[in-house]
Write a protein that holds these residues in place. Structure first.
Motif, PDB file in Angstrom:
ATOM      1  N   PHE A 126       0.798  -1.233   0.000  1.00  0.00           N
ATOM      2  CA  PHE A 126       0.000   0.000   0.000  1.00  0.00           C
ATOM      3  C   PHE A 126       0.829   1.281   0.000  1.00  0.00           C
ATOM      4  O   PHE A 126       0.427   2.274  -0.593  1.00  0.00           O
ATOM      5  N   ILE A 127       1.978   1.291   0.680  1.00  0.00           N
ATOM      6  CA  ILE A 127       2.666   2.565   0.872  1.00  0.00           C
ATOM      7  C   ILE A 127       3.421   2.977  -0.390  1.00  0.00           C
ATOM      8  O   ILE A 127       4.151   2.179  -0.976  1.00  0.00           O
ATOM      9  N   THR A 128       3.235   4.229  -0.783  1.00  0.00           N
ATOM     10  CA  THR A 128       3.930   4.728  -1.968  1.00  0.00           C
ATOM     11  C   THR A 128       4.547   6.091  -1.716  1.00  0.00           C
ATOM     12  O   THR A 128       4.968   6.747  -2.657  1.00  0.00           O
ATOM     13  N   CYS A 129       4.593   6.529  -0.464  1.00  0.00           N
ATOM     14  CA  CYS A 129       5.043   7.904  -0.240  1.00  0.00           C
ATOM     15  C   CYS A 129       6.509   8.078  -0.612  1.00  0.00           C
ATOM     16  O   CYS A 129       6.880   9.088  -1.203  1.00  0.00           O
ATOM     17  N   ASP A 130       7.354   7.094  -0.315  1.00  0.00           N
ATOM     18  CA  ASP A 130       8.762   7.217  -0.692  1.00  0.00           C
ATOM     19  C   ASP A 130       8.929   7.114  -2.203  1.00  0.00           C
ATOM     20  O   ASP A 130       9.760   7.792  -2.802  1.00  0.00           O
ATOM     21  N   ASP A 131       8.122   6.265  -2.794  1.00  0.00           N
ATOM     22  CA  ASP A 131       8.127   6.106  -4.244  1.00  0.00           C
ATOM     23  C   ASP A 131       7.866   7.464  -4.899  1.00  0.00           C
ATOM     24  O   ASP A 131       8.626   7.943  -5.756  1.00  0.00           O
ATOM     25  N   LEU A 132       6.801   8.116  -4.443  1.00  0.00           N
ATOM     26  CA  LEU A 132       6.421   9.398  -5.024  1.00  0.00           C
ATOM     27  C   LEU A 132       7.457  10.477  -4.707  1.00  0.00           C
ATOM     28  O   LEU A 132       7.746  11.329  -5.535  1.00  0.00           O
ATOM     29  N   LEU A 133       8.009  10.410  -3.515  1.00  0.00           N
ATOM     30  CA  LEU A 133       9.036  11.376  -3.139  1.00  0.00           C
ATOM     31  C   LEU A 133      10.239  11.262  -4.064  1.00  0.00           C
ATOM     32  O   LEU A 133      10.795  12.262  -4.522  1.00  0.00           O
ATOM     33  N   MET A 134      10.611  10.025  -4.376  1.00  0.00           N
ATOM     34  CA  MET A 134      11.741   9.828  -5.279  1.00  0.00           C
ATOM     35  C   MET A 134      11.397  10.307  -6.680  1.00  0.00           C
ATOM     36  O   MET A 134      12.232  10.872  -7.382  1.00  0.00           O
ATOM     37  N   GLN A 135      10.147  10.089  -7.066  1.00  0.00           N
ATOM     38  CA  GLN A 135       9.745  10.544  -8.400  1.00  0.00           C
ATOM     39  C   GLN A 135       9.791  12.059  -8.501  1.00  0.00           C
ATOM     40  O   GLN A 135      10.149  12.615  -9.536  1.00  0.00           O
ATOM     41  N   THR A 136       9.399  12.736  -7.408  1.00  0.00           N
ATOM     42  CA  THR A 136       9.255  14.184  -7.498  1.00  0.00           C
ATOM     43  C   THR A 136      10.449  14.959  -6.955  1.00  0.00           C
ATOM     44  O   THR A 136      10.676  16.086  -7.360  1.00  0.00           O
ATOM     45  N   HIS A 137      11.189  14.376  -6.028  1.00  0.00           N
ATOM     46  CA  HIS A 137      12.253  15.148  -5.400  1.00  0.00           C
ATOM     47  C   HIS A 137      13.608  14.437  -5.446  1.00  0.00           C
ATOM     48  O   HIS A 137      14.423  14.598  -4.538  1.00  0.00           O
ATOM     49  N   ALA A 138      13.841  13.677  -6.489  1.00  0.00           N
ATOM     50  CA  ALA A 138      15.086  12.911  -6.563  1.00  0.00           C
ATOM     51  C   ALA A 138      16.329  13.778  -6.392  1.00  0.00           C
ATOM     52  O   ALA A 138      17.243  13.420  -5.640  1.00  0.00           O
ATOM     53  N   PRO A 139      16.421  14.960  -7.055  1.00  0.00           N
ATOM     54  CA  PRO A 139      17.652  15.752  -6.909  1.00  0.00           C
ATOM     55  C   PRO A 139      17.928  16.149  -5.464  1.00  0.00           C
ATOM     56  O   PRO A 139      19.082  16.136  -5.028  1.00  0.00           O
ATOM     57  N   GLU A 140      16.870  16.487  -4.732  1.00  0.00           N
ATOM     58  CA  GLU A 140      17.077  16.876  -3.334  1.00  0.00           C
ATOM     59  C   GLU A 140      17.656  15.715  -2.524  1.00  0.00           C
ATOM     60  O   GLU A 140      18.551  15.899  -1.701  1.00  0.00           O
ATOM     61  N   ILE A 141      17.097  14.529  -2.747  1.00  0.00           N
ATOM     62  CA  ILE A 141      17.588  13.346  -2.025  1.00  0.00           C
ATOM     63  C   ILE A 141      19.061  13.137  -2.336  1.00  0.00           C
ATOM     64  O   ILE A 141      19.888  12.920  -1.446  1.00  0.00           O
ATOM     65  N   VAL A 142      19.381  13.245  -3.627  1.00  0.00           N
ATOM     66  CA  VAL A 142      20.753  12.979  -4.056  1.00  0.00           C
ATOM     67  C   VAL A 142      21.702  14.032  -3.485  1.00  0.00           C
ATOM     68  O   VAL A 142      22.800  13.714  -3.020  1.00  0.00           O
ATOM     69  N   ARG A 143      21.265  15.303  -3.469  1.00  0.00           N
ATOM     70  CA  ARG A 143      22.134  16.367  -2.948  1.00  0.00           C
ATOM     71  C   ARG A 143      22.477  16.124  -1.477  1.00  0.00           C
ATOM     72  O   ARG A 143      23.630  16.261  -1.068  1.00  0.00           O
TER      73      ARG A 143
END
Lengths: 185, 639, 343
Positions: free
Chosen positions: B190-207
């Motif tokens: 059921f959980i997709t929040c991290d999935d969506l976060l990676m889809q939308t904010h990948a550069p921030e995570i990587v930085r």
């Protein structure tokens, strides 16, 4: 001839085992009286004196010497009694009165509005868990209170209450699920 | 290349024999629940929902609760710190929106216990007053200490579920971290929040990951994402291009996102039991945590919101939202159009490790990754364990769940510990596969709590024993000291008597006498001098005279100041009569005595103490009365 | 859902009933083969066994003060009696199967506390009870149709089993010793195993396999289905058949005249039945992966030992019961290495 062989074998065996036992007695000798220590470990250490001894250790020592009954520890209740009986290898004795169940842990709380600062409870506390001085109100160090209730009767103004520990996130426990296969309709 | 072939082969076998998928990952066991992840991915990401009330628990993390630093009625701005971290392991709380503090009170927490704990309640206003750069950063942190302080100030905790304050899990020295693992393996159904976060904010995570890697001089940065999130993998791959981050696709299996499991999968190392991952040079960070770090180091924003999945079979339009912390669950669920009506408890977290909340208006906290609305199904009643061993096959840490269960049920806690109960990660795989539907995980949780309590109790018992022994020793010592003092004093007196037999006794003794003796002697002296006679009945006076062995006891006849005394007596009698009316018989005598003593105007110590005693008695009576009244009230209220 | 029900809130929809029914389903090929090769006796025996099981379960649950419905519908008794039915001669009198089933369920299961608590395999306990109590009935095995040259009709079997009515023929012409006991007596009389196996008695009719061979093949098919559906663990058949085959191979190599070849051991007697249906009973077998292998292999070795040097022609029941005793010990010493521990 065969009779002698038999006797010799048995003599030899007796000698060997005797030596073995003798060695073991020396090698595994235990100093002191560990019995009191062992019993002391099983006692709840509330130091409440309800057994008639001034504390848990004296009671344990009396038990080890065989001078006390096994069923005197009220806070420990039946489980402790059975443990002691097992250690001492004596018959378990039924607990007196309503003390069969070990009591849930309680804490003493002083109503500070009422306390008159008589220091009687401070003198009664076996673990120095009450602080305060003459004519100053007293308070219980929650962490150190063993719930022995010794301070309750000595208070001249009845300002000490025994309360259950409040559940919080730190002491909350998952309840046990109801046992499978034991269900009855 | 070879690995790919191997995977293809297994996937082929898995199409006829599904459990062959277990051969695709490194760790033991694992299960393949129905993921239902597409449910919440159908709707676009929502933002900026501001509820009527924001409820911010002071304890949203592991460790000590934060301490509120605002007052009720105070106006707060967005990003303002409203509760400061306590000493030790703790994290602050910040206002997610501007508004007024309307209460600091006990509210039910999103916790399995359903207990109420202190929360700060904010009524948001429409002003959107925000503090820019609330953390006051002027540059990116240059030292590790600076960075850790910033993490603490920003209130960043592990957002994958555990809520461990992030600053506390980082080392103080560079080069201590060998592998930094970015956890994008969101393995719960059921959980997709991290999935969506990676889809939308990948550069921030990587930085953030690169920043941490730079600061701590990390050897290797690996990002693990489960194969069932192709879009997230693509987004992250783009963001990771030309960086040192190695992106790894990991098999889709529950519990791949577990720290021990993902570590084993990505770097092939088992985290030794009892040790933390940092002890072997591994630090794992959830993608949401990394994004929060970026916001803190680049914008100076503390943690005030997070991605939350609102999903479940009971919702018509499940969605993901960047929710403000403190938003009540039921308001978010209402937005998803529950069908049927929401009259069942919501779950926080996924179906495998989440828990039912005690009340549906509990707030979103830092560790809330999912709000799940699954209408209750008729669950099968637990049956007897048939020892089939499915649980042992599924256990990702190779425990023997079924043996643990026997011992946990029999309360043989020492045996459960021998069977490594505390290595259980409570992932729920064993219960998931149990054909007898036994709530195994709950047995383990209960057993763990019991063992912890037993150990705690043992510790307390040990302390009690030590304190008792210390007290006994002290009492013994005091007794000896007193005896020694007394002996010394006696010796001294004897010595003096021997040294100067001619000197008048009282004068010689005076300096060495105790205060009380002095007082008694002073009283005597006064008695003599003033010719005032103490009442014969006065017990203390008698005692004092009895104590004085050097002189014969004086019986003093009442002669002088007769008139005055009589008048006083009259007054005293009147007062005594009045007192009698109120007091019990036992208090009568001393009261009378005191009156008499006072009347005789002999201001000596005994009479003083008597009057003090009288006061005390009165106070005691008053207290008793108070206590009785209170008791009565309590009884009434309890009835 | 109670207030404090713990996670997980998901389940893979397996259940004890489904597992038991899966086993029952897997026994069908063998049942069909049995009917084709030995006649209808087994059907009658099976119905007798099920009726006994239902009655015994009901009475025992009532006596034990346990709810009847959820416990009787777990189908575990069904599996127990099915296992037993395959073990007894199909034309044996009705009281054999009835007493065997009753003993298996009462003494093998309920007196230990019901499903999940029995240390011994109930079916094998029942079988051992029958072997000891009624040795004559238990060793007179129905001859395969093609050997007897005569087939009992359903009605003949029915009358024979229930009322002891003899069909119009001497009993010796449709019952005889099982191949295993034939081999044992033959060897005792000084014949070599090769001679024995080449005797017409063991000559096969179809595809070079005997009737017993076909039954075993049918069990094998059912067993593979059980493996595929993960109803049973692979360690059981692999360990058991592996150890048995290994023993047979070693001794056959040493003295082919005295010891039968691998194929004989694997395809005669209750080998496949035991490998896939009996020793796989999870309740009374070892629970650790390594333990299961040891458990199954030990049974294989014991079966070989009893077959060759014991007093009973087929030692499966005793081998299993013996190893049941050793299960707690095996479990204790074969615990798997827990993640993050060095052992």
């Amino acid at each position: 001839m065969s009779m002698f062989a038999g006797i010799l074998i048995f003599l030899g065996l007796a000698l060997a085992f005797g030596l073995l036992l003798g060695y073991a007695a020396v090698r595994f000798r235990i100093e002191g009286n560990p019995l009191a220590e062992i019993i002391d470990k099983k006692l709840p250490q509330t130091q409440c004196g309800q057994c008639g001894y001034p504390g848990c250790k004296p009671y344990a020592e009396a038990l080890a010497k065989g001078e006390a009954e096994v069923n005197l520890c009220i806070p420990g209740g039946e489980p402790t009694m059975i443990e002691i009986a097992e250690i001492l290898q004596v018959e378990p004795k039924p607990m007196q009165a309503e003390a069969t169940e070990p009591k849930p842990k309680m804490l003493a709380v002083i109503d500070e509005d009422i306390c008159i600062g008589c220091v009687l409870c401070i003198k009664a506390c076996p673990v120095d868990a009450i602080i305060g001085t003459t004519k100053m109100m007293h308070t219980v160090i929650e962490k150190e209170c063993t719930g022995c209730e010794l301070c309750v009767p000595v208070c001249p103004v009845d300002c000490i209450d025994m309360v259950m520990e409040k559940p919080n996130l730190k002491n909350w426990k998952w309840p046990e699920p109801k046992a499978a296969a034991e269900r009855t309709e | 290349m070879n690995i790919r072939l191997h995977q293809k082969l297994i996937n082929l076998i898995a199409s006829i024999y599904p459990m062959a998928k277990r051969w695709l990952h490194q760790f033991h066991g694992g299960v393949f629940p129905k993921y239902n992840k597409s449910l919440s991915l159908r709707q676009p990401l929502r933002t900026s929902y501001v509820p009527k009330q924001l409820i911010l628990p002071l304890q949203q993390h592991m460790g000590e609760a934060a301490l509120p630093c605002v007052e009720v009625g105070e106006q707060v701005k967005k990003f303002q710190m409203i509760a400061q971290p306590a000493k030790g392991l703790s994290a602050p709380v910040h206002a997610p929106a501007s508004g007024k503090i309307i209460a600091i009170e006990q509210r039910i927490l999103p916790h399995a216990s359903g207990l109420a704990e202190p929360c700060i309640v904010i009524e948001p206003d429409a002003k959107q007053d925000a503090i820019e750069n609330a953390l006051g950063i002027t540059h990116k942190p240059k030292t590790i200490a600076e960075f850790k302080q910033l993490l603490l100030n920003a209130g960043i905790v592990g957002m994958g579920g555990a809520g461990f304050p992030t600053f506390a899990k980082l080392p103080d020295q560079p080069k201590k971290i060998k592998h930094l693992i970015i956890n994008g393996a969101e393995c719960e159904p059921f959980i997709t929040c991290d999935d969506l976060l990676m889809q939308t904010h990948a550069p921030e995570i990587v930085r953030a990951a690169l920043f941490v890697a730079e600061l701590f001089d990390v050897e290797q940065v690996i990002c693990g994402i489960e194969t069932n999130k192709p879009q997230a993998i693509e987004a992250m791959r783009q963001a990771c291009e030309d960086t040192r981050i190695r992106l790894e696709e990991v098999a889709t299996v529950y519990p791949m996102g577990g720290q021990k499991q993902l570590t084993q999968e990505l770097i092939g190392v088992e985290i030794p039991s009892q040790l933390h991952s940092i002890d072997i040079g591994v630090v794992m960070m959830n993608v949401a945590t990394l994004r929060a770090i970026t916001q803190a180091i680049e914008l100076g924003q503390p943690l005030i919101s997070r991605f939350v999945t609102v999903s479940g079979m009971g919702l018509k339009k499940p969605y993901n939202i960047e929710a403000l912390l403190g938003t009540p669950f039921n308001e978010l669920v209402e937005l998803a159009q529950p069908e049927p009506k929401l009259n069942y408890p919501l779950l926080m977290g996924g179906p495998m490790m989440g828990f039912a909340v005690a009340h549906n208006d509990v707030p979103v906290i830092k560790t809330t990754n999912c709000i799940l609305a699954n209408p209750p199904e008729t669950s099968d009643e637990p049956m007897a364990c048939i020892r089939c061993g499915e649980c042992a096959e599924a256990c990702p840490v190779s425990l023997l769940p079924q043996q643990l269960y026997w011992h946990a049920r029999a309360h043989e806690y020492d045996k459960t510990e021998q069977l490594k109960l505390f290595d259980c990660i409570e992932c729920g795989c064993c219960s998931f596969v149990c054909p007898s539907h036994i709530p195994l995980v709950q047995y383990y949780r209960h057993a763990k709590a019991e063992i912890r309590e037993i150990k705690q109790q043992a510790k307390l018992t040990e302390i009690a024993k030590q304190r008792f022994d210390a007290r006994e020793a002290r009492l013994e010592r005091d007794k000896h000291e007193r005896e020694a003092k007394l002996a010394a004093k006696k010796a001294a007196v004897k010595q003096q008597a021997a040294d100067a037999p001619k000197v008048e006794k009282t004068a010689a003794d005076a300096p060495k006498l105790s205060a009380r003796e002095k007082a008694i002697q002073a009283a005597k002296a006064r008695q003599k001098a003033s010719q005032t006679t103490a009442n014969e009945k006065d017990a203390t006076a008698k005692k004092a005279s009895r104590k004085d062995n050097s002189k014969p006891a004086e019986t003093a006849p009442a002669q002088s100041a007769n008139d005055k005394r009589q008048a006083a007596m009259q007054a005293a009698k009147a007062r005594a009569a009045a007192l009698k009316a109120q007091k019990t018989a036992s208090t009568e005598t001393p009261a009378n005595l005191t009156e008499q003593a006072q009347a005789s105007s002999v201001e000596d110590t005994p009479s003083n103490s008597a009057s003090a005693e009288d006061k005390r008695k009165a106070a005691m009576d008053a207290a008793k009365a108070k206590a009785a009244e209170r008791k009565k009230r309590q009884q009434e209220s309890s009835q | 859902m109670s207030r404090f029900s713990s996670s997980p809130f998901a389940h893979n929809n397996s259940s004890v009933q489904k597992i038991m029914l899966q086993v029952q389903l897997a026994a069908f090929p063998a049942l069909l083969a049995h009917i084709m090769l030995f006649g209808y006796g087994i059907i009658i025996q099976w119905f007798l066994a099920v009726a006994t099981a239902l009655l015994v379960e009901f009475v025992m649950l009532k006596l034990r003060d346990r709810p009847v419905m959820p416990n009787i519908t777990d189908f575990s008794a069904l599996i127990t009696v099915t296992g037993l039915v395959f073990c007894i001669p199909p034309e044996s009198p009705w009281w054999v199967i009835v007493s065997g089933c009753a003993f298996a369920l009462v003494f093998g299961k309920h007196l230990y506390g019901g499903l999940g608590y029995n240390p011994f395999n109930p079916a094998m306990l029942g079988y051992a009870f029958l072997l000891i109590s009624f040795p004559a009935e238990m060793t007179q095995w129905t001859l395969p149709k093609d050997l007897a040259g005569y087939t009992l009709s359903f009605w003949d079997s029915f009358n024979h089993i229930l009322f002891g009515v003899m069909p119009n023929m001497p009993i010796d012409s449709f019952t005889g010793a099982t191949p295993l006991s034939t081999l044992q007596t033959g060897l005792q009389q000084g014949l070599s195993s090769q001679d024995m196996l080449q005797a017409t008695y063991f000559e096969s009719s179809w595809l070079n396999l005997t009737a017993w061979g076909w039954i075993n093949i049918a069990f094998l098919i059912g067993g593979l289905w059980l493996l595929y559906t993960r109803t049973i663990r692979w360690q059981f058949p692999v360990g058991f058949l592996g150890a048995l085959a290994f023993m047979a191979w070693v001794f056959h190599m040493i003295n082919p005249a005295l010891y039968a070849p691998i194929s004989f051991h694997l395809l005669f007697g209750g080998t496949m039945l035991a490998a896939f249906f009996i020793i796989t009973d999870p309740v009374s077998s070892s629970t650790t992966p390594m333990g299961r292998l040891i458990f199954a292999a030990s049974i294989g070795i014991l079966v070989y030992v009893i077959r060759n040097w014991g007093a009973f022609p087929d030692g499966i029941a005793f081998a299993i019961l013996l190893m049941n005793i050793a299960v707690p010990l095996i479990d204790r010493y074969t615990q798997p290495r827990v993640l993050g521990h060095i052992r």
